[in-house]
Scaffold this active site. Structure first.
Site, mmCIF file in Angstrom:
data_model
loop_
_atom_site.group_PDB
_atom_site.id
_atom_site.type_symbol
_atom_site.label_atom_id
_atom_site.label_comp_id
_atom_site.label_asym_id
_atom_site.label_seq_id
_atom_site.Cartn_x
_atom_site.Cartn_y
_atom_site.Cartn_z
ATOM 1 N N ASP C 80 0.827 -1.202 0.000
ATOM 2 C CA ASP C 80 0.000 0.000 0.000
ATOM 3 C C ASP C 80 0.867 1.261 0.000
ATOM 4 O O ASP C 80 0.530 2.266 -0.626
ATOM 5 C CB ASP C 80 -0.929 0.007 1.228
ATOM 6 C CG ASP C 80 -2.110 -0.950 1.048
ATOM 7 O OD1 ASP C 80 -2.271 -1.494 -0.069
ATOM 8 O OD2 ASP C 80 -2.856 -1.150 2.017
ATOM 9 N N ASN C 154 -3.753 9.103 1.570
ATOM 10 C CA ASN C 154 -4.150 8.699 2.922
ATOM 11 C C ASN C 154 -4.423 9.883 3.842
ATOM 12 O O ASN C 154 -5.520 10.020 4.353
ATOM 13 C CB ASN C 154 -3.048 7.856 3.580
ATOM 14 C CG ASN C 154 -3.208 6.368 3.342
ATOM 15 O OD1 ASN C 154 -4.245 5.919 2.853
ATOM 16 N ND2 ASN C 154 -2.184 5.593 3.676
ATOM 17 N N ASP C 155 -3.384 10.684 4.070
ATOM 18 C CA ASP C 155 -3.538 11.680 5.120
ATOM 19 C C ASP C 155 -2.548 12.829 5.004
ATOM 20 O O ASP C 155 -1.478 12.704 4.437
ATOM 21 C CB ASP C 155 -3.398 11.029 6.507
ATOM 22 C CG ASP C 155 -2.227 10.057 6.569
ATOM 23 O OD1 ASP C 155 -1.155 10.378 6.066
ATOM 24 O OD2 ASP C 155 -2.414 8.961 7.120
ATOM 25 N N THR C 195 -8.044 3.826 7.512
ATOM 26 C CA THR C 195 -7.593 2.522 8.031
ATOM 27 C C THR C 195 -6.088 2.493 8.259
ATOM 28 O O THR C 195 -5.533 1.421 8.523
ATOM 29 C CB THR C 195 -7.989 1.381 7.070
ATOM 30 O OG1 THR C 195 -7.567 1.732 5.744
ATOM 31 C CG2 THR C 195 -9.491 1.161 7.066
ATOM 32 N N ALA C 196 -5.444 3.641 8.097
ATOM 33 C CA ALA C 196 -3.991 3.679 8.258
ATOM 34 C C ALA C 196 -3.629 4.439 9.542
ATOM 35 O O ALA C 196 -4.070 4.055 10.624
ATOM 36 C CB ALA C 196 -3.353 4.307 7.015
ATOM 37 N N ALA C 198 -4.535 7.267 10.889
ATOM 38 C CA ALA C 198 -5.643 7.841 11.665
ATOM 39 C C ALA C 198 -6.279 6.796 12.577
ATOM 40 O O ALA C 198 -6.759 7.114 13.676
ATOM 41 C CB ALA C 198 -6.700 8.434 10.729
ATOM 42 N N LEU C 199 -6.287 5.549 12.140
ATOM 43 C CA LEU C 199 -6.881 4.477 12.945
ATOM 44 C C LEU C 199 -6.051 4.228 14.202
ATOM 45 O O LEU C 199 -6.589 4.028 15.295
ATOM 46 C CB LEU C 199 -6.996 3.204 12.103
ATOM 47 C CG LEU C 199 -7.740 2.020 12.705
ATOM 48 C CD1 LEU C 199 -9.163 2.381 13.093
ATOM 49 C CD2 LEU C 199 -7.762 0.845 11.725
#
Lengths: 305, 305, 305, 305
Positions: C80, C154-155, C195-196, C198-199
């Site tokens: 990923d 992602n973020d 799901t990365a 932040a989780l």
């Protein structure tokens, strides 16, 4: 200046100390603006006789369920909890609702008693904003037949019926299998409900405009369980796959309860009509968060950076 | 009435606005009680000349590290952060320390400027309580040799050195293997530190009297990671087993920093001597929690039960 | 059977053990289907000479940034993390991307080496699904001028630059003030990123189809801070209002970094073009959750209900 | 080789599939070692006639409460839940207890059926370790009189009696006021219980040797509520100060229930006698954590550091 709303219904959910005073103050403001006032029959029952000299000797009253059809605005005196109940009852009519909050600012009840005349007056004469809030609809299926249904503005909670007892549920979203989960239960919350019970259970805060539903496990047996946010237009299907010695319960807004059996399926979707929440101009979700969640408070003892 | 403390040292960690006023007020109270006052040399450097007519023209000053040996009480003017630093410096002497807090009540600094004369006066004359706080000792071993060590009153933090970068650490407790963990780092906190950084990271609050250490993962890659509380007399050994493109860091109380390498081992144990924290009579941990953690604030929007 | 994709680009982000074998296997499958293969120049650099008898002696190569324009599908071999980088580089072209995952199933990289021939073959011949993922765009403004920008799949993480150091940030959403927050930093994540990182920081899982952004505080000083989910079309403005002794950092997908100053403003919005993520038929977000988050694992020791 | 234990009692809490086989296997191992075996009367009731040729025709049986006095070791066949019940019943005798776990390793039940002969044989002949676990004792006071009491190995849970209904409780520790809390309830857990229900509610993991008690709020109305760990020798006093429309419940280990009223006080202290938990040599708490909490599972999608 003409009124935006000609006929306004007034409901106060329970008889509390002082609530009568606030209801009478609401009545006075509405009559001052020449608005036709209708009272919920139960509410009228604990009011003293009208002392307004210009008012007709008897108040006009109707049962709760007819208010949404007879009025073009419903005023709820109480707190967010009171507003939940009335919202479910009038949701299908699409008539706007406004809450007069007794006891601090509410997320939903946005008119404060201290500013009643100003804020309610502005609303009646057309100076207001409408926040749309979607409701959830929960239907219970047993042997393929729908045996119960209810709407919920905040949340649909499926739980074991006894605290510290586990149930196992199976979650399907749009007919896709998601997981089996052992826990005390599961909270399905709208954005509106995300600042209520779901927040206590570790769910995120969701902006009221978000078209999303959050599923929050209650004391999950599995440490990897996390709140799950899904698009608002999905169909959730939750099956009670196992329950030891308990009668699982379904609660809508913690106010409407249904007893479930193993193998019952609860289907949760958005309700067709949105709640039209009427607020004073300037009402702000983030301001409510700052005030009600106390975002300004800080913890101490940590060394300065 | 004789004094309990004959010689009192005064330290103010940094030159802030207004801190000079508070330091001078402390000096005045101590001199009023006839106490011999010694200033940390750095603190004395930013004070104006003494205007106390009865005082000798020059203040007595000493370097920080000698204060604990020369005085029988150390007064720190600042906040909890200032007290952390002085505590580490005098921890081995066992001399009591008291904090004058500028900016609200602290967990550690318990004398308020508003009540300075009353509270400091009572302490000097023997009316006080002692709270014992243990410190942690962190030692870094490289190729079997101790290359760095420091005490910490709040916490020992081992992190990747860059936020959003993971390291892998291996945890051993009393020579028993516990786990490998991939995360941004790990916080090892004393009960004193449990209300500081570890609390932000999801650790529990621990009563100051508890003989325990908590290990809190920082953004762990594994959803099953949880804070772990172990007896206070264990030896923790944390090995940096992997670090991608980063120079891992060890921080004691966020104030003392050491750069680590892969394969370094950090050994954390209780420090031999406890901090003797001097507080006004009536000082209470739970009162500090209520006040600093704002336990009275409630969230809203939830239906009344 | 005609191919859906005529020209396919291949990228492998880093030279790892065994990755060459997988890249060659990808090349072989693509050539078997008669597809024109283009390699990223860096990737080609660590491949052995082509041994495919039917292939031209030299591979066609291009720089990374041109791949999206020259090919109608991009294959990324890695995990990923590798896919994040390539996604940002080709996001504006709208060309679909597919990940061959080395090391278990990924949330993004959905083709497994074990099923390479079957899954990649099906994709090339048109049997696949497209998952659209929006990217975030972060722009840094200093004195009113944009001094840096990057996309992120992602973020976007704004942090103090040193772990265990606090910064204070001010959050505005669509020009409405939200809060000031003291913390180690703040994570702004897309559904893809939920799901990365932040989780790990306590954020909710968000379905990839959700049009929403989550803001997750990192070790907030305030116990009342919670993850906040807002509609995907808002403009977030985060101002660094205070930073003690640190140089705050902005990270996109933990891969692109910018050093900030106090008073810089970071504006985060959705990026104009969505990533077209190509997956084998049957690829399922919930299946990825079950497999990667290990939703089946249960904790023990609790009495049976 | 002489036996360490001469008389061993055997209990299996409920009649499950296959449990009879395991009980008979336990009987066989014990008889092989020449140990005198006593069965709990209920357990004996669902066993087939003894087929052991050397055994007397009838098994020796006793009621549950007498086992601890008649035997010098109690074997429980079942899981951790079964062991909880027997532990409470024999706690005051101080006789060691060992669990044969059906269904994976337990935190408490440490003998596996697969290694029954080896592990139980070693224990009987003196090759074992004793883990001491303290129990909690909960007493309910109404109008100053103790109206109910129970021990608990895992936890004492005071809850509203209906999920999603709040109660308000007042917590005092050693006669010092701590807080008023509105929530669904409160979990008071021993270290033993910290890996059970309290963990689902966000409490920390506590090492079994820790002399501490954790208080975990259940869905607290206040966002600043956090788990609180206090020394094991305190006296907790929890008063039900408010309960809307519910009959609050007290549960010990989720197995013993008492209905409370507003103004009832629940006093929780350590129980005088510790449970002597007998385990095979090599039994390890951290190994149980790794295995049962699945500390090895990692989440994905995050970019490599």
């Amino acid at each position: 200046m003409t009124n935006e709303f000609k006929t306004v219904a007034v409901v106060a959910r329970r008889q509390h100390n002082n609530i009568v005073d606030t209801v009478l103050a609401v009545e006075a403001v509405l009559e001052k603006f020449g608005v036709q006032v209708i009272f919920e029959d139960v509410t009228a029952g604990y009011l003293p006789q009208s002392t307004n000299p210009g008012a007709s000797s008897a108040r006009k009253v109707l049962p709760r369920r007819e208010l949404g059809h007879a009025a073009d605005l419903v005023v709820v005196v109480g707190g967010d909890g009171s507003l939940l109940g009335v919202s479910r009852d009038i949701a299908d009519t699409g008539v706007p609702i406004v809450g007069v909050n007794r006891g601090g600012l509410g997320f939903l009840a946005s008119v404060s008693p201290e500013q009643l005349e100003k804020q309610l007056g502005e609303i009646v004469t057309g100076d207001y904003i409408i926040e749309e809030h979607f409701l959830l609809q929960a239907r219970v299926f047993r042997d393929g037949k729908c045996i119960a249904e209810s709407t919920a503005l905040n949340d649909v909670v499926l739980h074991s019926g006894s605290m510290a007892k586990m149930i196992e549920v199976e979650l399907w979203i749009d007919d896709e299998y998601v997981y089996n989960q052992r826990s005390d239960g599961v909270i399905v919350a709208s954005p509106t409900g995300s600042t209520a019970y779901a927040l206590s259970a570790g769910g995120p805060i969701m902006h009221p405009n978000l078209d999303a539903i959050v599923i929050v496990p209650m004391f999950p047996h599995t440490l990897t369980s996390r709140p799950l946010v899904v698009p608002g237009d999905v169909e959730l299907r939750i099956k009670v796959s196992h329950a030891n010695d308990t009668a699982p319960q379904l609660s809508c807004d913690s106010q409407v309860h249904t007893t479930l059996q193993v193998d019952d399926e609860v289907v949760v979707t958005k309700f067709a009509t949105r709640l039209q929440l009427c607020c004073p101009t300037g009402h702000s979700f983030y301001e409510s968060c700052r005030s009600k969640l106390d975002w300004a408070t800080r913890l101490g003892g940590r060394a300065p950076a």
